[in-house]
Enzyme design. Structure first.
Site, PDB file in Angstrom:
ATOM      1  N   HIS A  26       6.293   9.866  -0.430  1.00 48.43           N
ATOM      2  CA  HIS A  26       7.039  11.016   0.073  1.00 48.43           C
ATOM      3  C   HIS A  26       6.076  12.168   0.377  1.00 48.43           C
ATOM      4  O   HIS A  26       4.870  12.032   0.199  1.00 48.43           O
ATOM      5  CB  HIS A  26       8.105  11.416  -0.943  1.00 48.43           C
TER       6      HIS A  26
ATOM      7  N   ASP B 146       3.050   9.719  -6.595  1.00 47.54           N
ATOM      8  CA  ASP B 146       3.885   9.397  -5.436  1.00 47.54           C
ATOM      9  C   ASP B 146       3.056   9.635  -4.177  1.00 47.54           C
ATOM     10  O   ASP B 146       2.800  10.784  -3.798  1.00 47.54           O
ATOM     11  CB  ASP B 146       5.126  10.280  -5.433  1.00 47.54           C
TER      12      ASP B 146
ATOM     13  N   SER C 145      15.176   8.054   1.853  1.00 47.94           N
ATOM     14  CA  SER C 145      14.728   9.290   1.206  1.00 47.94           C
ATOM     15  C   SER C 145      13.708  10.042   2.048  1.00 47.94           C
ATOM     16  O   SER C 145      13.583  11.269   1.921  1.00 47.94           O
ATOM     17  CB  SER C 145      14.139   8.980  -0.173  1.00 47.94           C
TER      18      SER C 145
END
Length: 451
Positions: free
Chosen positions: A433, A430, A189
């Site tokens: 990312h 998060d 990702s």
């Protein structure tokens, strides 16, 4: 005399029939053997494919022998009959030695400048390179401003190498580099985030009716008709084949992979002219299970994540060594992307993580625990042995400083969060990312420079 002829005619016919049957069976066996040999050659010599960027025939791999069997692919339903401790010897990938300095010249000495050593500079004149709302391919997981982040200083940081300047991003020039070619990002990702960044950086120069994108799948393709070029993403988080190769449904309780099986992936990526690989994050989630393709007996071997990554990297390196002609195909490997899970690492005595951080880290010596040094050394050792076949985009140190640039709570949630969870933002932030526009844009600026 008549009795002799009458009695033995059936015997002669029987002998002739047996001879004929034996001849047919022998020829059929020979044909099958030849067909098996041809299938083995197709599986083992992908350079014979007539595709864009195809390679000259290359020498065979050194130590890792990929199985010629073709059992069913691993998928989310794959299970282990039983699990034992890893007991095989190391599948060492050996090549004639390549000096570290030789590879460094190939990967980062552009105009005698170390592009990866520098600092972040606030620049609200040149950045961001695009507006979040103007990119039709933006992901809701990375669109931080859209999902409530009010400060945008994270979008206004320019990477400044110490002894030189990065070449200014130019979308038209990048498209000219890509004219008639396929650029493919391969990985997890984080690499998908870099791919989305590249689409956002490039798409504005292409008329809307001259650009298209395929539905989300393991291979997703953006096509620019104006330049007869594609920018693609292949989901392969562990590089080798695994039960997590579904681009959507891959949240599984155990990771199962086949370290000696890479051909299903490489059959796709080898058709690209420019490849950008990554792999790291998924190996940090504990032990993995190895299901060897050459055994195909359902018995798994459990191994630590770093050791499993080394086996996968060796399989990938064997493919690069045997299939990549650097004159015809460019291969890049993006180093590990850091995380910012422990605020105590940059602010001693503090609790929490990257939530509510708005400025980069200024300490040039900072190195967080999310970037494992032993893993980086292992990767560097394998990449060194590939020499000029691979150029490394060393994003780790420059990204270490960017504790401010993660999505944290500013992203789309697919399930409603409880009041208790919402009361503790750090618990669901998060810090892995990266927001867009943001840090991955700089990774692509580096790629632009190195191409």
């Amino acid at each position: 005399m008549r009795r002799w002829q009458k009695t033995n005619t059936p015997l002669v016919a029987l002998v002739f029939f047996v001879f004929l049957a034996f001849t047919i069976l022998y020829n059929e066996s020979s044909i099958q053997e030849q067909q098996t040999q041809r299938e083995h050659n197709v599986d083992g010599d992908r350079s014979s494919f007539a595709v864009s960027g195809s390679l000259h025939e290359s020498p065979p791999t050194q130590s890792l022998n990929f199985s010629s069997k073709s059992p069913a692919r691993l998928d989310k339903f794959t299970t282990c009959v039983k699990t034992v401790e890893y007991a095989r010897g190391k599948h060492a990938f050996t090549l004639p030695g390549v000096e570290f300095s030789d590879r460094r010249r190939a990967m980062d000495d552009v105009e005698n400048c170390d592009l990866f050593s520098g600092r972040w500079v606030f620049d609200n004149t040149s950045y961001p390179l695009y507006n979040e709302s103007d990119c039709p391919y933006m992901s809701d997981q990375l669109a931080c401003h859209k999902h409530g982040r009010s400060d945008i200083r994270y979008q206004l940081q320019r990477w400044q190498p110490y002894n030189c300047n990065l070449k200014r991003w130019n979308a038209v020039e990048m498209w000219e580099k890509l004219r008639g070619k396929r650029l493919m990002f391969v990985g997890d990702s984080l690499n998908r985030g870099q791919w989305i960044s590249m689409l956002c950086l490039l798409q504005s120069t292409i008329p809307r009716d001259k650009q298209s994108i395929t539905p989300n799948s393991q291979l997703t393709i953006f096509r620019a008709e104006t330049y007869n070029a594609t920018v693609e993403f292949l989901w392969a988080p562990l590089l080798v084949e695994s039960n997590s190769d579904d681009p959507v449904d891959h949240r599984l309780s155990e990771r199962i992979l086949s370290p000696d099986a890479i051909t299903n992936h490489s059959a796709i990526w080898e058709q690209a002219d420019i490849l950008v690989f990554n792999s790291y994050l998924w190996w940090r989630q504990g032990p993995v299970k190895l299901l060897w393709r050459d055994k195909n007996n359902g018995v798994c071997e459990e191994i630590g994540g770093r050791e499993g990554m080394e086996l996968a990297m060796e399989s990938w390196a064997s493919w690069v060594h045997s299939r990549v002609d650097p004159v015809k195909k460019k291969v890049f490997f993006v180093s590990m992307s850091p995380t910012h899970q422990l605020k105590d690492e940059w602010e001693t005595g503090s609790q929490g993580n990257c939530y509510n951080e708005t400025e980069p880290i200024n300490d040039s010596r900072y190195w967080g625990s999310g970037s494992d040094v032993s893993t980086m050394r292992m990767m560097d050792d394998i990449l060194n042995r590939l020499g000029s076949k691979v150029s490394v985009i060393n994003i780790t140190q420059l990204s270490e400083y960017r504790k401010d640039a993660h999505p944290t709570i500013y992203r789309k949630f697919w399930e409603q969060l409880s009041a208790e969870t919402l009361a503790n933002p750090s618990s669901y932030s998060d810090c892995i990312h990266w927001c867009l526009p943001g840090v991955p844009d700089v990774w692509n600026e580096l790629l632009f420079q190195l191409m």
